[in-house]
Write a protein that holds these residues in place. Structure first.
Motif, PDB file in Angstrom:
ATOM      1  N   THR A   1      20.981  -4.168 -42.632  1.00  0.00           N
ATOM      2  CA  THR A   1      21.757  -5.263 -42.050  1.00  0.00           C
ATOM      3  C   THR A   1      21.727  -6.487 -42.957  1.00  0.00           C
ATOM      4  OG1 THR A   1      21.259  -4.461 -39.838  1.00  0.00           O
ATOM      5  CG2 THR A   1      22.011  -6.734 -40.021  1.00  0.00           C
TER       6      THR A   1
ATOM      7  N   GLU B   1      27.836  -6.127 -36.364  1.00  0.00           N
ATOM      8  CA  GLU B   1      27.872  -7.380 -35.605  1.00  0.00           C
ATOM      9  C   GLU B   1      27.494  -7.131 -34.144  1.00  0.00           C
ATOM     10  OE1 GLU B   1      27.845 -11.185 -34.674  1.00  0.00           O
ATOM     11  OE2 GLU B   1      28.150 -10.477 -36.724  1.00  0.00           O
ATOM     12  N   ILE B   2      27.982  -6.032 -33.583  1.00  0.00           N
ATOM     13  CA  ILE B   2      27.634  -5.691 -32.200  1.00  0.00           C
ATOM     14  C   ILE B   2      26.142  -5.392 -32.084  1.00  0.00           C
ATOM     15  CG2 ILE B   2      27.877  -3.908 -30.414  1.00  0.00           C
ATOM     16  CD1 ILE B   2      30.849  -3.698 -31.284  1.00  0.00           C
ATOM     17  N   LEU B   3      25.630  -4.538 -32.967  1.00  0.00           N
ATOM     18  CA  LEU B   3      24.254  -4.068 -32.846  1.00  0.00           C
ATOM     19  C   LEU B   3      23.203  -5.065 -33.322  1.00  0.00           C
ATOM     20  CD1 LEU B   3      24.713  -0.364 -33.944  1.00  0.00           C
ATOM     21  CD2 LEU B   3      24.467  -1.259 -31.625  1.00  0.00           C
ATOM     22  N   MET B   4      23.537  -5.860 -34.323  1.00  0.00           N
ATOM     23  CA  MET B   4      22.524  -6.727 -34.925  1.00  0.00           C
ATOM     24  C   MET B   4      22.865  -8.214 -34.824  1.00  0.00           C
ATOM     25  SD  MET B   4      20.460  -4.369 -35.803  1.00  0.00           S
ATOM     26  CE  MET B   4      19.260  -4.886 -37.007  1.00  0.00           C
TER      27      MET B   4
ATOM     28  N   VAL C   1      24.216 -10.860 -27.074  1.00  0.00           N
ATOM     29  CA  VAL C   1      23.581  -9.740 -26.374  1.00  0.00           C
ATOM     30  C   VAL C   1      24.561  -8.896 -25.548  1.00  0.00           C
ATOM     31  CG1 VAL C   1      21.820  -9.127 -24.667  1.00  0.00           C
ATOM     32  CG2 VAL C   1      21.344 -10.884 -26.391  1.00  0.00           C
TER      33      VAL C   1
ATOM     34  N   ARG D   1      26.185  -5.905 -27.318  1.00  0.00           N
ATOM     35  CA  ARG D   1      25.168  -4.922 -27.708  1.00  0.00           C
ATOM     36  C   ARG D   1      24.755  -4.091 -26.491  1.00  0.00           C
ATOM     37  NH1 ARG D   1      22.462  -7.686 -30.963  1.00  0.00           N
ATOM     38  NH2 ARG D   1      21.297  -8.962 -29.496  1.00  0.00           N
ATOM     39  N   ARG D   2      24.519  -4.763 -25.380  1.00  0.00           N
ATOM     40  CA  ARG D   2      24.131  -4.078 -24.151  1.00  0.00           C
ATOM     41  C   ARG D   2      25.218  -3.094 -23.725  1.00  0.00           C
ATOM     42  NH1 ARG D   2      24.526  -4.219 -18.678  1.00  0.00           N
ATOM     43  NH2 ARG D   2      22.614  -3.911 -17.497  1.00  0.00           N
TER      44      ARG D   2
ATOM     45  N   TYR E   1      27.541  -1.716 -25.589  1.00  0.00           N
ATOM     46  CA  TYR E   1      27.618  -0.618 -26.563  1.00  0.00           C
ATOM     47  C   TYR E   1      26.506   0.396 -26.321  1.00  0.00           C
ATOM     48  CZ  TYR E   1      28.066   1.979 -30.863  1.00  0.00           C
ATOM     49  OH  TYR E   1      28.223   3.009 -31.760  1.00  0.00           O
ATOM     50  N   LEU E   2      25.292  -0.076 -26.119  1.00  0.00           N
ATOM     51  CA  LEU E   2      24.163   0.822 -25.913  1.00  0.00           C
ATOM     52  C   LEU E   2      24.304   1.620 -24.613  1.00  0.00           C
ATOM     53  CD1 LEU E   2      21.242  -1.441 -27.150  1.00  0.00           C
ATOM     54  CD2 LEU E   2      22.267   0.512 -28.326  1.00  0.00           C
TER      55      LEU E   2
END
Length: 157
Positions: free
Chosen positions: A36, A133-136, A140, A143-144, A146-147
């Motif tokens: 990243t 950008e989403i994951l790192m 929040v 990211r939430r 997406y996960l």
């Protein structure tokens, strides 16, 4: 590419940057942080094929002759067990890179003939940039989401 470093291919001193971290989950997290960081600083290093990741072994087999065989992951371990079903051997988790002696580091990380290194290839710049950008990134909720939507795709090996 605002604020990012642009690579002048004619001025590169080395053609490869190799990340190395332990094979355990903590090591994988460190590897992801390094990827990243380099992506945000200089994505051209990825798109031009200069970034590699060392894949250290997760298991070490000790044979009856007291020889070591290093295996990358659980799949390789199962294949080894099937191929050597009648033999006796000892299975251990491989040591972290910081715990290995010089011979083990040579075998697992430094020797081009025995190490396992993978080139990180970016085929779609925009998709990779958006995903990182989403994951790192700092936000929040994306990211939430997406996960929650993709958690089952994770390799938890």
């Amino acid at each position: 590419k605002d604020g990012k470093i642009i690579v002048d291919e004619t001025k590169l001193r080395y053609g490869k940057i190799v990340f190395a971290a332990d094979a355990d989950p903590d090591g994988q997290s460190i590897k992801n942080l390094l990827i990243t960081c380099f992506w945000w600083l200089c994505p051209d290093l990825f798109t031009n094929g200069h970034i590699y990741v060392a894949v250290p072994p997760l298991f070490r087999i000790t044979t009856r002759k007291n020889e070591y065989i290093y295996l990358r992951d659980a799949v390789a371990l199962e294949e080894y067990k099937k191929a050597h079903i009648s033999e006796k051997f000892l299975i251990n988790r491989a040591k972290g890179l910081g715990e290995q002696d010089a011979e083990e580091l040579e075998q697992c990380l430094l020797n081009e003939k025995t190490r396992n290194v993978q080139q990180l290839i970016v085929e779609d710049f925009r998709k990779t940039d958006d995903l990182l950008e989403i994951l790192m990134g700092q936000s929040v909720p994306p990211r939430r989401e997406y996960l929650l939507n993709h958690g089952e795709e994770a390799n938890v090996d």
